[in-house]
Write a protein that holds these residues in place. Sequence first.
Motif, PDB file in Angstrom:
ATOM      1  N   ASN A   8      -0.567  -7.428  -7.035  1.00  0.00           N
ATOM      2  CA  ASN A   8      -1.636  -7.207  -7.998  1.00  0.00           C
ATOM      3  C   ASN A   8      -2.636  -8.362  -7.913  1.00  0.00           C
ATOM      4  N   CYS A  59       5.022  -1.663  -7.710  1.00  0.00           N
ATOM      5  CA  CYS A  59       5.760  -2.167  -6.550  1.00  0.00           C
ATOM      6  C   CYS A  59       6.577  -3.400  -6.934  1.00  0.00           C
ATOM      7  N   CYS A 194      -9.517  -2.442  -7.492  1.00  0.00           N
ATOM      8  CA  CYS A 194      -8.848  -1.131  -7.553  1.00  0.00           C
ATOM      9  C   CYS A 194      -9.568  -0.168  -8.497  1.00  0.00           C
ATOM     10  N   MET A 228      -4.493  -4.570  -6.079  1.00  0.00           N
ATOM     11  CA  MET A 228      -4.382  -3.216  -5.547  1.00  0.00           C
ATOM     12  C   MET A 228      -2.972  -2.668  -5.717  1.00  0.00           C
ATOM     13  N   ASP A 229      -2.881  -1.368  -5.984  1.00  0.00           N
ATOM     14  CA  ASP A 229      -1.651  -0.569  -5.846  1.00  0.00           C
ATOM     15  C   ASP A 229      -0.520  -0.937  -6.800  1.00  0.00           C
ATOM     16  N   ASN A 230      -0.840  -1.490  -7.969  1.00  0.00           N
ATOM     17  CA  ASN A 230       0.244  -1.871  -8.869  1.00  0.00           C
ATOM     18  C   ASN A 230       0.022  -1.557 -10.339  1.00  0.00           C
ATOM     19  N   SER A 237      -6.790   3.030  -4.273  1.00  0.00           N
ATOM     20  CA  SER A 237      -5.666   2.386  -3.602  1.00  0.00           C
ATOM     21  C   SER A 237      -6.211   1.619  -2.400  1.00  0.00           C
ATOM     22  N   ARG A 238      -5.348   0.871  -1.745  1.00  0.00           N
ATOM     23  CA  ARG A 238      -5.784   0.231  -0.498  1.00  0.00           C
ATOM     24  C   ARG A 238      -6.322   1.267   0.481  1.00  0.00           C
ATOM     25  N   THR A 239      -5.643   2.407   0.550  1.00  0.00           N
ATOM     26  CA  THR A 239      -6.043   3.447   1.506  1.00  0.00           C
ATOM     27  C   THR A 239      -7.384   4.062   1.145  1.00  0.00           C
ATOM     28  N   SER A 240      -7.555   4.446  -0.126  1.00  0.00           N
ATOM     29  CA  SER A 240      -8.800   5.120  -0.506  1.00  0.00           C
ATOM     30  C   SER A 240      -9.986   4.158  -0.502  1.00  0.00           C
TER      31      SER A 240
END
Length: 265
Positions: A8, A59, A194, A228-230, A237-240
């Motif tokens: 995070n 995560c 994010c 990100m992602d938490n 997200s990291r991907t988007s």
Amino acid sequence: MQIRQIRNATIKIHYGGKVFLVDPWLAPKDGFGCFARLPESIPFKTPDSQKTFISMPICPLPTTVDEILADVDYYIVTHIHPDHIDMEMDGTVGNMLNKETPVLVQNDEDAQVFVRSGFKDVRILPQSGLSIGEITVTNVPARHGVTIPCGSAMGFMMEGEEKTLYLAGDTVWYEQVEENLRRFQPDVIILNACAAELVDFGRLIMDAEDVAQVITHAPEADIIISHMDNVAHASLSRTSLSEQLELQNLLSRVKIPADGETLSF
């Protein structure tokens, strides 16, 4: 300079011979719970009601708490929110931290929370800068929400023999971030991106367009993406985020480290 993405907004920074741990949220996976557990008086309402029931952190930590806390000289807490510092039901914070380690905070209100939590050395980080040996750490403004700020928050600059580092903190792009870039000309920039959002406050931190603005105004800087992602109220997200930046031909301009990854400058 070494910057280790923990999880995070938690980042471990080696700078000028000192080690700083930023926004130490060390709860185990799902340890905070979900927004649905919070009292109705706390305005953490997500636009997507299903997100209300997602437990956080999403995560696990990438390593042990002991390893994360090892060799830390200073904690920096940009603001007291439950995804930036561990909070107990009695209002105390940082129960896993070393209470003897100095803590740098944004204002007197946050300082009093740390004092009540048993920390022995709590310092308000001034906008005029604080000297730590050969390092100067400066509190710089942040805006934590596009509708109304979700409480106060700060970013900070680190200057010294290393490259100048700007950690923007929980902020959206606005005129003061542009001024921070103009005034300090940072070489390395960390952005929380994010695009987390809440109903009462709107988007709370940067999205892809805000990142693009930073790239435009700091074309020579190394830019790192964090936070990100938490958290359940994230919109990217990291991907988007990577996909959106790729569409603008900007993905090569940023680094998006995985949890546990270390970057050196």
